[in-house]
Scaffold this active site. Structure first.
Site, PDB file in Angstrom:
ATOM      1  N   GLY A  85      38.995  41.674  44.289  1.00 54.96           N
ATOM      2  CA  GLY A  85      38.989  40.538  43.378  1.00 54.96           C
ATOM      3  C   GLY A  85      40.379  40.151  42.897  1.00 54.96           C
ATOM      4  N   SER A  86      40.437  39.725  41.647  1.00 55.47           N
ATOM      5  CA  SER A  86      41.668  39.123  41.117  1.00 55.47           C
ATOM      6  C   SER A  86      42.801  40.111  40.905  1.00 55.47           C
ATOM      7  CB  SER A  86      41.370  38.405  39.801  1.00 55.47           C
ATOM      8  OG  SER A  86      40.524  37.304  40.031  1.00 55.47           O
TER       9      SER A  86
END
Length: 586
Positions: A308-309
């Site tokens: 993810g981020s």
């Protein structure tokens, strides 16, 4: 007259020699003949005894010089009493050691009544398999194991039964005082004391198995093996992730702590886990508990996830290192990006141009994709490879997973990978790469063995510029105070970091309502010494009812740092002004 002649004959011993002029006859008495026959018989008996003793001696010599014949039941257990070295943590606390045990065996050829033996053994040995034990006792082989690794009390009770054909063999049993605390790091052994997982398996791969096979470690006290982990810190990390999995109703959770200057792993926990003293648990019906064995799976190093981020850290570091952006740069995040049939939008978009710190703070997919586009596909792939995120991790831990990436990188792949989708890597690799962003730009391969700063520096490889590292420290600090990292902030310890909330991939498709959350943090941000990364898989709830990383993975980091920072020698600082953050003018 007749009796007189007979007596005379028995006493007589006349020898009449034949000469040239006369003949002689010999008359040998009965007593003399009997004495001769007796001497002959004694000589024969002596010769027979000598022959028998000679045959026995030759046979004993043959047995002494020949290799021992092992039955199939014994298998490879000739080295069962071989010792393993103790395993200790960096402070000398015991993690694994050997205990002297005995195992029960039978010589079925000497068993008189198999039924009686089984009935009596069942009184002492719990959960004995009657049918299997009876079959072994009736097999008429030379050797059969009946039960491995008995307690001294069980041995005494069996000896009291007085069963013929039953014996004991000394063995070693591996004991882990901490139980499940560091199970995925230390690993476990099988019933023959052979390493199967973790650092136990690593020791066998380094030649211990060969030493055992040659008998060189039998009853030999080997020097302890020291690991890099701190048992105190390890216990706290496991406690936090276990509580998080329960409180957030998640499928799994985990965390790892790295020293950014040496690459040493100070703690690593993944739950569900297992007790290495009982790696396989039996159910009441005699079958193996498969659900319990799932705890063998270490999600920090043996599994890959789309992180993810947290990957936005690497994308912005790439843009800064390549000179495509600076902290003063502004990218247009006012509208979604449409590419290859996909629409890329921000989770909570600001719908306006964003500065680079704001891209990081608001976790803008659009802004990060724009940076990746500036660098290009080849440069993007080369940069992630340089950070070790696309290749298998080089460390002592066996069974490390290999990252996955697109076979052919296209523009849409580069864009989605920029914000953590499309590439799956291990959480441990993500932490290692983040450490390089914090420590001045040096990539240290992680180690579970002690390593000095000098040794680490000799092995390190520069992957980004010092200036880029300083700028990434600024961004981590910024997000820790103003962005999603606030949930991980611990007063006095100056924590920075980046959240990552990814839709979990199930059966090749993204599940919109199931997350895989992560948070990568560094502290203290004025001069980072440690990286802490947490993961939580498919949480159903979190702090204040949220399910994102800010509500789940970040509070885990906060709980860990609050408890371990003093143990790691990081002194809290209260009442001091925050570090100067105005590196950029808006």
């Amino acid at each position: 007259m007749i009796s007189f002649v007979i007596r005379l004959k028995s006493r007589a011993h006349f020898v009449v020699k034949q000469g040239r002029n006369a003949e002689r006859e010999a008359f040998i008495g009965t007593n003399a003949r009997r004495r001769k026959q007796a001497r002959l018989r004694v000589a024969i008996v002596i010769a027979a005894f000598c022959a028998i003793y000679l045959a026995v001696g030759v046979r004993l010599l043959q047995y002494g010089l020949s290799e021992p014949i092992l039955s199939a039941s014994i298998g490879g257990n000739v080295d069962a009493v071989a010792s393993r070295p103790n395993i200790v943590d960096r402070n000398g606390e015991l993690l694994a050691t050997d205990l002297n045990m005995v195992s029960l065996y039978a010589d079925p050829r000497r068993i008189i009544d198999a039924d009686e033996v089984v009935e009596k053994l069942a009184l002492v040995v719990p959960n004995i398999d009657w049918s299997d034990t009876h079959r072994k006792l009736r097999s008429q082989t030379a050797f059969q194991w009946l039960r491995r690794q008995l307690t001294p009390k069980q041995q005494a009770d069996i000896l009291a039964l007085g069963l013929p054909g039953i014996g004991f063999r000394p063995e070693k049993r591996r004991f882990y005082p901490g139980g499940a605390t560091a199970s995925h790091i230390v690993g476990h052994v099988n019933v023959d004391n052979q390493g199967l997982a973790g650092m136990e398996r690593y020791l066998d791969q380094q030649g211990l198995a060969d030493l055992r096979a040659s008998g060189l470690t039998d009853d030999t006290r080997l020097a302890p093996v020291t690991l890099s982990i701190d048992l105190r810190v390890q216990n706290i990390v496991r406690d936090v992730v276990a509580r998080a999995m329960t409180d957030y109703e998640a499928e799994a959770a985990g965390a790892v702590i790295l020293d950014v200057e040496t690459g040493e792993v100070l703690a690593m926990a993944s739950v569900p886990d297992y007790d290495p003293n009982e790696p396989s648990r039996m159910l009441p019906d005699g079958t193996v508990d498969k659900a319990y064995e799932k705890g063998w799976f270490n999600r920090i190093s043996n599994a890959t996830f789309e992180m993810g981020s947290t990957f936005k850290s690497f994308t912005l570091a790439m843009g800064l290192d390549e000179g495509k952006i600076s902290l003063n740069s502004v990218v247009d995040a006012s509208r979604p990006i449409r590419m290859g049939g996909f629409t890329i939008r921000d989770f909570k978009g600001k719908n306006r141009p964003l500065s680079i710190p704001e891209v990081f703070q608001y976790s803008s997919n659009i802004g990060t994709a724009a940076v990746a586009d500036m660098v290009g596909i080849d440069g993007h792939r080369e940069f992630l490879t340089r950070l070790g995120l696309l290749s298998k991790l080089d460390t002592e831990m066996p069974g490390v997973a290999t990252p996955t990436q697109p076979q052919t990188w296209k523009k849409i792949n580069s864009v989605t990978i920029s914000f953590g989708h499309g590439v799956a890597t291990t959480p441990l690799q993500t932490a290692v790469a983040a450490a390089a962003l914090m420590n001045g730009g040096y990539l240290h391969q992680p180690t579970f063995l002690p390593r000095s700063k000098e040794e680490a520096q000799a092995l390190a490889r520069r992957v980004i510029k010092e200036k880029t590292s300083a700028e990434m420290r600024f961004l981590y600090d910024w997000n820790g105070q103003k962005g999603s990292g606030r949930g991980a902030q611990v007063e006095g310890f100056h924590v920075g970091g980046k959240t990552g909330t990814a839709d979990k991939v199930i059966n090749g498709r993204y599940a919109k309502n199931i997350n895989f959350n992560a948070f990568v943090a560094a502290f203290p941000m004025d001069k980072p010494r440690y990286i802490v990364l947490s993961i939580i898989d498919a949480p159903r709830t979190g702090e204040r009812g949220g399910r994102t990383a800010a509500s789940t993975a970040a509070p885990m980091i906060q709980a860990i740092i609050r408890r371990v920072a003093p143990l790691l020698g990081v002194k809290p600082r209260f009442g001091e002004p925050e570090a100067e953050m105005l590196l950029v003018d808006y």
